[in-house]
Design an enzyme around this catalytic site. Structure first.
Site, PDB file in Angstrom:
ATOM      1  N   ASN A  15       0.864  -1.188   0.000  1.00 49.68           N
ATOM      2  CA  ASN A  15       0.000   0.000   0.000  1.00 49.68           C
ATOM      3  C   ASN A  15       0.900   1.238   0.000  1.00 49.68           C
ATOM      4  OD1 ASN A  15      -1.837   2.016   0.467  1.00 49.68           O
ATOM      5  ND2 ASN A  15      -2.340   1.397   2.565  1.00 49.68           N
ATOM      6  N   LYS A  17       0.091   4.276  -0.340  1.00 48.69           N
ATOM      7  CA  LYS A  17      -0.568   5.485   0.186  1.00 48.69           C
ATOM      8  C   LYS A  17      -0.330   6.677  -0.756  1.00 48.69           C
ATOM      9  CE  LYS A  17       0.074   3.538   4.724  1.00 48.69           C
ATOM     10  NZ  LYS A  17      -0.087   3.716   6.152  1.00 48.69           N
ATOM     11  N   HIS A 101      -9.532   0.834   4.811  1.00 45.87           N
ATOM     12  CA  HIS A 101      -8.277   1.113   5.524  1.00 45.87           C
ATOM     13  C   HIS A 101      -8.586   2.086   6.669  1.00 45.87           C
ATOM     14  CE1 HIS A 101      -4.222   2.455   6.372  1.00 45.87           C
ATOM     15  NE2 HIS A 101      -3.794   1.395   5.697  1.00 45.87           N
ATOM     16  N   GLU A 103      -7.119   4.547   7.700  1.00 54.00           N
ATOM     17  CA  GLU A 103      -6.914   5.957   7.346  1.00 54.00           C
ATOM     18  C   GLU A 103      -8.114   6.521   6.588  1.00 54.00           C
ATOM     19  OE1 GLU A 103      -3.015   5.774   5.508  1.00 54.00           O
ATOM     20  OE2 GLU A 103      -2.182   5.104   7.409  1.00 54.00           O
ATOM     21  N   GLU A 187      -5.489  -5.226  10.408  1.00 51.96           N
ATOM     22  CA  GLU A 187      -4.523  -4.152  10.618  1.00 51.96           C
ATOM     23  C   GLU A 187      -4.842  -3.428  11.924  1.00 51.96           C
ATOM     24  OE1 GLU A 187      -2.526  -2.910   6.735  1.00 51.96           O
ATOM     25  OE2 GLU A 187      -4.231  -1.616   7.018  1.00 51.96           O
ATOM     26  N   GLY A 193       2.052   2.223  10.631  1.00 52.18           N
ATOM     27  CA  GLY A 193       2.973   3.346  10.484  1.00 52.18           C
ATOM     28  C   GLY A 193       3.658   3.774  11.768  1.00 52.18           C
ATOM     29  N   SER A 233       3.188  -2.173  10.353  1.00 49.17           N
ATOM     30  CA  SER A 233       4.635  -2.165  10.604  1.00 49.17           C
ATOM     31  C   SER A 233       5.319  -3.483  10.264  1.00 49.17           C
ATOM     32  CB  SER A 233       4.916  -1.743  12.047  1.00 49.17           C
ATOM     33  OG  SER A 233       4.431  -0.436  12.280  1.00 49.17           O
TER      34      SER A 233
HETATM   35  C1  PEP Z   1      -0.843   0.109   5.862  1.00 52.27           C
HETATM   36  O1  PEP Z   1      -0.909   1.286   5.590  1.00 52.27           O
HETATM   37  O2  PEP Z   1      -1.719  -0.666   5.435  1.00 52.27           O
HETATM   38  C2  PEP Z   1       0.267  -0.355   6.672  1.00 52.27           C
HETATM   39  C3  PEP Z   1       0.234  -1.557   7.151  1.00 52.27           C
HETATM   40  O3  PEP Z   1       1.268   0.555   6.898  1.00 52.27           O
HETATM   41  P1  PEP Z   1       2.693   0.245   7.622  1.00 52.27           P
HETATM   42  O4  PEP Z   1       3.205  -1.060   7.056  1.00 52.27           O
HETATM   43  O5  PEP Z   1       3.550   1.397   7.280  1.00 52.27           O
HETATM   44  O6  PEP Z   1       2.427   0.114   9.076  1.00 52.27           O
END
Ligand code: PEP
Length: 279
Positions: A15, A17, A101, A103, A187, A193, A233
């Site tokens: 992803n 973003k 997601h 976000e 997630e 992040g 992460s």
């Molecule tokens: C994500 O945005 O779906 C995600 C898992 O981000 P990160 O790996 O940076 O935590």
């Protein structure tokens, strides 16, 4: 040593973003292709911003890497300023689109209230995710449906209730056959992040709970078939441990998907994790 292939082919989806212009997308995919093109038993997917889908698709060529989008709308066409339909994404070469997601739900793993309230304007809910997922499936685009608890929900012991509620609401009314095709990404909001990865056994436990929720609602075949990814992460250091878990069928990767080298290592770990080894 006996090798036995696992039931589900792992999927590693990057992803990106709001990162990468067309030139940067070309360079990133260009660096990734030699690292993943010969990997077996793993599906690799990149999800660039809409503006870089075409550049990414060209750089992907015949390498077998799949393309995904980061959102989609649930109408065919018409007066929906700013929105992108499933047909448009299919036309751009997408197989997948991420929905729900945290976000875009406005649930962000930060204590920064300004950011949290800003993100709430995106306003995605279980109900809109459900409509999107149904429309995508009808069109032949595969949803990557995200779910996850906030740190407050985890600390107050509500993780399983929140996640199973999201899953039931987001998948409501979808047929068991279609559930088998789609992808769920667990997630934890607090892990996205932040560099704070969910402990491996706990990530596996939650993914098992999600699979059980799917089984109870849609039957054993749907529960056994649906792929459940971990996201939050995941990086080139912790991926192997996470991907070896029985209930984790791949990863949704943010930050570590922005460098070909780290994303390549994660894809390689998933290819290895597609097999059980017995002595
Ligand atoms: C994500 O945005 O779906 C995600 C898992 O981000 P990160 O790996 O940076 O935590």
């Amino acid at each position: 040593m006996v090798k036995e292939k696992k039931l589900r082919t792992p999927l590693i989806a990057g992803n990106w973003k709001m990162n990468n212009t067309r030139a940067a997308a070309e360079a990133l995919v260009g660096g990734l292709v030699p690292l993943v093109k010969d990997l077996v038993d793993v599906e690799v997917c990149v999800c660039p911003p809409f503006t870089a889908l075409d550049a990414a698709r060209k750089a992907i060529g015949d390498s077998g890497i799949q393309l995904g989008a980061q959102n989609v709308f649930w109408e065919e066409k018409g007066a929906w300023t700013s929105q992108i339909s499933p047909d448009m994404l299919l036309d751009a070469g997408c197989k997948y689109a991420i929905v729900g997601h945290s976000e875009t739900r406005g649930r962000f793993g930060t204590v920064d209230e300004t950011l949290a309230s800003r993100l709430s304007y995106f306003g995605e809910t279980d109900a809109t995710i459900n409509v999107k997922a149904k429309f995508m499936l009808a069109k032949g685009l595969i949803p990557i449906v995200c779910c996850g608890e906030t740190i407050d929900e985890r600390k107050t012991g509500k993780t399983d209730e929140v996640i199973s509620g999201q899953i039931k609401a987001c998948l409501s009314g979808i047929s068991a056959d279609e559930i088998e095709k789609l992808v769920i990404a667990y997630e934890p909001v607090w892990a996205i992040g932040t560099g704070e990865v969910c402990e491996t056994a706990e990530a596996n436990r939650v993914c098992r709970m999600i699979r059980q929720t799917v089984r109870e609602s849609f039957g054993a075949d749907a529960g056994n078939g649906v792929r459940i990814l971990y996201g939050g992460s995941m990086n080139d250091k912790n991926a192997e441990d996470l991907l070896e878990q029985s209930e984790i069928d791949g990863g949704l990767v943010g930050g570590a998907a922005l460098k070909a080298e780290s994303f390549g290592v994660i894809c390689k770990a998933a290819s290895f994790a597609a097999w059980n080894f017995y002595i």
